[in-house]
Design an enzyme around this catalytic site. Structure first.
Site, short mmCIF file in Angstrom:
data_model
loop_
_atom_site.label_atom_id
_atom_site.label_comp_id
_atom_site.label_asym_id
_atom_site.label_seq_id
_atom_site.Cartn_x
_atom_site.Cartn_y
_atom_site.Cartn_z
N CYS A 270 -4.42 -1.65 -1.95
CA CYS A 270 -4.63 -0.21 -2.16
C CYS A 270 -5.55 -0.06 -3.36
O CYS A 270 -5.21 -0.54 -4.46
CB CYS A 270 -3.29 0.46 -2.43
SG CYS A 270 -3.39 2.19 -2.91
N ASN A 271 -6.68 0.57 -3.17
CA ASN A 271 -7.62 0.76 -4.28
C ASN A 271 -7.04 1.67 -5.36
O ASN A 271 -7.24 1.43 -6.55
CB ASN A 271 -8.92 1.40 -3.77
CG ASN A 271 -9.76 0.46 -2.93
OD1 ASN A 271 -10.73 -0.12 -3.40
ND2 ASN A 271 -9.38 0.30 -1.68
N THR A 272 -6.33 2.72 -4.94
CA THR A 272 -5.80 3.68 -5.91
C THR A 272 -4.80 2.97 -6.83
O THR A 272 -4.89 3.05 -8.06
CB THR A 272 -5.11 4.85 -5.18
OG1 THR A 272 -5.99 5.34 -4.16
CG2 THR A 272 -4.77 5.96 -6.13
N TYR B 3 -1.08 8.62 -2.52
CA TYR B 3 -1.25 8.36 -3.95
C TYR B 3 -2.45 9.12 -4.51
O TYR B 3 -2.50 9.43 -5.71
CB TYR B 3 -1.49 6.86 -4.19
CG TYR B 3 -0.24 5.99 -4.17
CD1 TYR B 3 1.03 6.52 -3.98
CD2 TYR B 3 -0.35 4.62 -4.37
CE1 TYR B 3 2.15 5.71 -3.97
CE2 TYR B 3 0.76 3.79 -4.37
CZ TYR B 3 2.02 4.34 -4.17
OH TYR B 3 3.13 3.52 -4.17
N GLY B 4 -3.45 9.35 -3.67
CA GLY B 4 -4.72 9.91 -4.15
C GLY B 4 -4.61 11.16 -5.01
O GLY B 4 -5.29 11.27 -6.03
N ASP C 77 0.87 -1.19 0.00
CA ASP C 77 0.00 0.00 0.00
C ASP C 77 0.91 1.23 0.00
O ASP C 77 2.13 1.11 0.18
CB ASP C 77 -0.91 -0.01 1.25
CG ASP C 77 -1.87 1.18 1.29
OD1 ASP C 77 -2.34 1.61 0.22
OD2 ASP C 77 -2.14 1.70 2.39
N SER C 78 0.29 2.39 -0.16
CA SER C 78 1.06 3.63 -0.05
C SER C 78 1.45 3.90 1.40
O SER C 78 2.42 4.60 1.67
CB SER C 78 0.24 4.80 -0.58
OG SER C 78 -1.01 4.84 0.10
N CYS D 109 -11.07 2.79 -0.11
CA CYS D 109 -9.67 3.10 0.17
C CYS D 109 -9.34 2.28 1.40
O CYS D 109 -10.10 2.29 2.38
CB CYS D 109 -9.50 4.59 0.46
SG CYS D 109 -7.85 5.00 1.12
N THR D 110 -8.23 1.56 1.34
CA THR D 110 -7.94 0.62 2.43
C THR D 110 -7.63 1.34 3.75
O THR D 110 -7.65 0.71 4.81
CB THR D 110 -6.77 -0.31 2.05
OG1 THR D 110 -5.67 0.49 1.59
CG2 THR D 110 -7.21 -1.28 0.96
N HIS D 111 -7.36 2.63 3.70
CA HIS D 111 -7.16 3.38 4.94
C HIS D 111 -8.48 3.53 5.73
O HIS D 111 -8.45 3.67 6.95
CB HIS D 111 -6.64 4.79 4.65
CG HIS D 111 -5.15 4.86 4.41
ND1 HIS D 111 -4.58 4.44 3.23
CD2 HIS D 111 -4.13 5.29 5.20
CE1 HIS D 111 -3.26 4.63 3.31
NE2 HIS D 111 -2.97 5.14 4.49
N1 DGL Z 1 -4.79 3.20 0.80
C1 DGL Z 1 -4.91 3.75 -0.51
C2 DGL Z 1 -6.17 3.27 -1.24
O1 DGL Z 1 -6.70 2.23 -0.92
C3 DGL Z 1 -4.64 5.16 -0.84
C4 DGL Z 1 -4.24 6.22 0.09
C5 DGL Z 1 -3.40 7.28 -0.62
O2 DGL Z 1 -2.20 7.03 -0.75
O3 DGL Z 1 -3.92 8.33 -1.03
O4 DGL Z 1 -6.61 3.90 -2.16
#
Ligand code: DGL
Length: 264
Positions: free
Chosen positions: A75-77, A43-44, A11-12, A189-191
């Site tokens: 990470c979805n992004t 990453y967003g 992930d990021s 978003c996994t966060h």
């Molecule tokens: N955890 C990441 C996701 O699932 C992105 C968070 C980020 O880096 O902006 O998209």
């Protein structure tokens, strides 16, 4: 396949720990490297080209160095942008994380679904395709909530979260036309599952959350069926940049079984 070949979750930042928690439930003996591109976080707000270049380059390096049996892009992004590219260039099985629009569409009674993600995720054609395929007869409200990424990172460092950040993310969906009818929210978003309690309190009891973590864990079980697992050394977190915050993050990492920190 060596029994100590790890699963590599990427992930990021710390968001992928929400996926690791589900993987631990079903594969407690699997050796894990949890990799976070803290040097590229977040990453967003980045362009597609930038995310794709980082993810492909880093996963290539990590895979050569650590020889994982499987990579999970937690990470979805990164997944909605780069999953196909990573699969093209790496020989190892890759599991991605994509917004859980299908289960949300199956669950909603009101027909209105919220999608909380990063700015990059919510504009992806991948999301348009999921919406067209699984939620064409539903109303899908999208909102980018970059502040929740920052809040989740802060929470894992033991900091207190500003309630206004949660309130703004909720209002971003609720204040859209039809927002009052929303009964299901995709945490894309996994966060965000790391802030489940705050989000649940803010949305109130009429809203349920869906995310992809349990499904991803099942997919990993499926792809590793018949393989044996044995740890030859403790699981560790791998970062792309050394950071003074490591000491504050260490207790949270340890609670996920990551007792050491390495830097790529
Ligand atoms: N955890 C990441 C996701 O699932 C992105 C968070 C980020 O880096 O902006 O998209």
């Amino acid at each position: 396949m060596d029994a100590d070949a790890p699963l590599l979750l990427f992930d990021s930042g710390v968001g992928g720990l929400s996926v690791l928690a589900e993987v631990r439930k079903v594969l407690p003996d699997a050796p894990v490297i949890y990799a976070a591109d803290n040097g590229g976080l977040p990453y967003g707000p980045k362009s597609e080209a930038e995310v794709a270049a980082r993810v492909c380059g880093l996963l290539g390096r990590m895979s050569e160095r650590y020889r994982p049996r499987l990579i999970c892009i937690a990470c979805n992004t990164a997944s909605t942008i780069a999953l196909a590219m990573v699969r093209d260039v790496l020989a190892v099985p890759i599991v991605g994380t994509v917004p859980a629009i299908k289960p949300a569409a199956e669950r909603t009674r009101s027909g209105t679904i919220g999608l909380l993600g990063t700015a990059a995720t919510i504009r992806q054609p991948y999301v348009d395709r999921l919406a067209a395929e699984f939620a064409a007869d539903k109303r899908l409200l999208r909102h980018a909530a970059p502040e929740l990424v920052t809040a989740a990172e802060a929470r894992l460092r033991g900091e207190t979260i500003d309630p206004a950040v949660i309130a703004r993310a909720i209002a971003g969906l609720r204040d859209q036309p039809g927002g009052a009818e929303m009964d299901t929210v995709v945490l894309a978003c996994t966060h965000f599952p790391l802030l489940h309690d705050e989000l649940a309190a803010g949305f109130g009891g009429g809203v349920a959350f869906v995310d992809g973590a349990a499904g991803i864990a099942r997919r990993i079980v499926h792809l590793t069926q018949g393989q044996s697992f044995a740890r030859s050394h403790p699981d560790f977190a791998l970062f792309t940049r050394r950071d003074p915050d490591f000491t504050r993050l260490a207790p949270a990492l340890a609670s996920y079984g990551l007792t050491q920190i390495e830097v790529l």
